[in-house]
Design an enzyme around this catalytic site. Structure first.
Site, PDB file in Angstrom:
ATOM      1  N   LYS A  35      -0.212  -6.274  13.905  1.00 51.19           N
ATOM      2  CA  LYS A  35      -0.940  -5.020  13.468  1.00 51.19           C
ATOM      3  C   LYS A  35      -1.687  -5.134  12.215  1.00 51.19           C
ATOM      4  O   LYS A  35      -1.964  -6.223  11.471  1.00 51.19           O
ATOM      5  CB  LYS A  35       0.095  -4.178  13.170  1.00 51.19           C
ATOM      6  CG  LYS A  35       0.797  -4.419  11.898  1.00 51.19           C
ATOM      7  CD  LYS A  35       2.194  -3.348  11.633  1.00 51.19           C
ATOM      8  CE  LYS A  35       3.101  -3.660  10.645  1.00 51.19           C
ATOM      9  NZ  LYS A  35       4.206  -3.104  10.621  1.00 51.19           N
ATOM     10  N   TYR A 253     -15.441  -5.714 -19.134  1.00 54.68           N
ATOM     11  CA  TYR A 253     -15.317  -4.316 -19.291  1.00 54.68           C
ATOM     12  C   TYR A 253     -14.000  -3.872 -20.078  1.00 54.68           C
ATOM     13  O   TYR A 253     -13.108  -4.464 -19.925  1.00 54.68           O
ATOM     14  CB  TYR A 253     -15.140  -3.460 -17.953  1.00 54.68           C
ATOM     15  CG  TYR A 253     -16.428  -3.271 -17.094  1.00 54.68           C
ATOM     16  CD1 TYR A 253     -17.548  -2.684 -17.465  1.00 54.68           C
ATOM     17  CD2 TYR A 253     -16.612  -4.125 -15.796  1.00 54.68           C
ATOM     18  CE1 TYR A 253     -18.876  -2.751 -16.754  1.00 54.68           C
ATOM     19  CE2 TYR A 253     -17.857  -3.901 -15.161  1.00 54.68           C
ATOM     20  CZ  TYR A 253     -18.860  -3.358 -15.673  1.00 54.68           C
ATOM     21  OH  TYR A 253     -20.017  -3.320 -14.930  1.00 54.68           O
TER      22      TYR A 253
END
Ligand SMILES: *Cc1c(COP(=O)(O)O)cnc(C)c1O
Length: 356
Positions: A35, A253
């Protein structure tokens, strides 16, 4: 030139992991669970490595059709069953086996026109409380399913919530035995954790997923250290820049990392837009130039930064492994507070993938 980031799927590792799953119980047949595009590996790329399976388990009708196009003529199981009456036409056309977990699905089956018998996996809710009939309602559901015109074999199925953890499966095995008592038919219970750690759950069919991709059902690398399972995906990139920073300089950042002394920082072409977890903290392992080092500073959209102190020879173009053959995906995942399953499924569309 494309960015140097790519993923490699190791076909031989998939085949070897499948063979290992089979060794745990040579009598049980295997639904190889593919899946979510084979847990992010790519269905078409994973297929050649897994074709020695007895059947494939997945959720998506399009993925089922794709497996048929790839030439798979054996069983395909829809793990959640179907959602609309028209899905049953697709099940019929591609000869799919389908889970049935609720009366709405049975009603759709009763109304359907099938050209050939359809095999079912009737799902019991033995304690997970997501899908399935309670043990008390199971026999009635089975009798109703058996009476549907065009229903072939009915396998009895359930799914475990704690096969990888301290609670274990005894309570669910008890519930399953109670609900399935006296009902004929094959049994399908075990996910990877139960294949590895609960031999009393194997029965006729097992449904391994994560172990085929070489990661741990528990998310802890040490738990599969003695199994021989091998990572089926390597995510690799290169250094695209190197900065030498002085003590007191911060990186990236939010300035979350500040150098305590002069040090070299490597900039890697891989960021959260590639599927690398932004929440990965300082210290998350990364391999640069064959040496294990660590992430420093915040992961940004297209780049992340690493400490080059342990790898003095690394420079622009040096190979970086984010996870894979030499760095277990679960080690990266657990640093980031998740499990290997999530990282492999999250590799972004923009990352080129090739099988070897
Ligand atoms: C995903 C899934 C599996 C495989 O689980 P793993 O933990 O990856 O082995 C088995 N059965 C069902 C019903 C599933 O949805």
């Amino acid at each position: 030139m494309p960015r140097p980031l790519s993923a490699t799927i190791h076909t031989a590792a998939l085949a070897s992991n499948l063979a290992i799953a089979r060794k745990y119980d040579p009598k049980s047949k295997i639904w190889a669970v593919v899946k979510a595009n084979a847990y992010g590996h790519g269905l078409a790329r994973a297929f050649p490595g897994l074709r020695a399976t007895d059947g494939f388990g997945l959720l998506d009708l399009e993925e089922a059709a794709k497996l048929r196009e790839l030439g798979w003529a054996g069983p395909i199981l829809l793990l959640e069953g179907f959602f609309r009456p028209t899905d049953i036409d697709v099940i019929d056309r591609y000869s799919l086996t389908t889970a049935v977990h609720c009366d709405e699905q049975l009603r759709m089956l009763e109304m359907a026109r099938l050209s050939k018998p359809v095999n079912l996996q009737l799902k019991m809710n033995s304690g997970m409380n997501r899908l399935g009939y309670t043990p008390e309602k199971f026999r009635t559901a089975w009798e109703r399913a058996r009476a549907v015109q065009g229903v072939g074999q009915i396998t009895l199925m359930t799914h475990f919530s704690d096969a990888d953890g301290p609670r274990g499966i005894a309570h669910q095995l008890d519930a399953f035995e109670r609900g399935a008592e006296g009902i004929a038919g094959a049994r399908s219970l075990a996910n990877s954790a139960a294949v590895l750690w609960h031999p009393d759950s194997h029965f006729d069919w097992v449904r391994p997923g994560i172990m085929l991709y070489g990661a741990s059902p528990s998310g802890v690398t040490a738990d599969i250290a003695d199994t021989g399972l091998k990572p089926a995906m390597t995510l690799q990139s290169e250094l695209i820049a190197v900065q030498t920073v002085e003590a007191g300089s911060s990186i990236g950042y939010g300035s979350t990392f500040t150098a305590g002394e002069s040090m070299r920082i490597g900039v890697v072409a891989c960021g959260y837009a590639d599927g690398y977890p932004r929440v990965a903290p300082e210290g998350t392992p990364v391999i640069v130039d064959g040496v294990k080092t660590k992430l420093v500073g915040r992961v940004s959209m297209d780049m992340l930064t690493v400490d080059l102190t342990p790898c003095p020879n690394a420079g622009i173009g040096s190979r970086v492994e984010l996870w894979g053959a030499n760095l277990p995906i679960d080690d990266v995942a657990s640093a980031a507070g998740t499990i290997g399953y999530e990282l492999m499924c999250a590799v972004a569309q923009r990352v080129p993938v090739r099988a070897e």
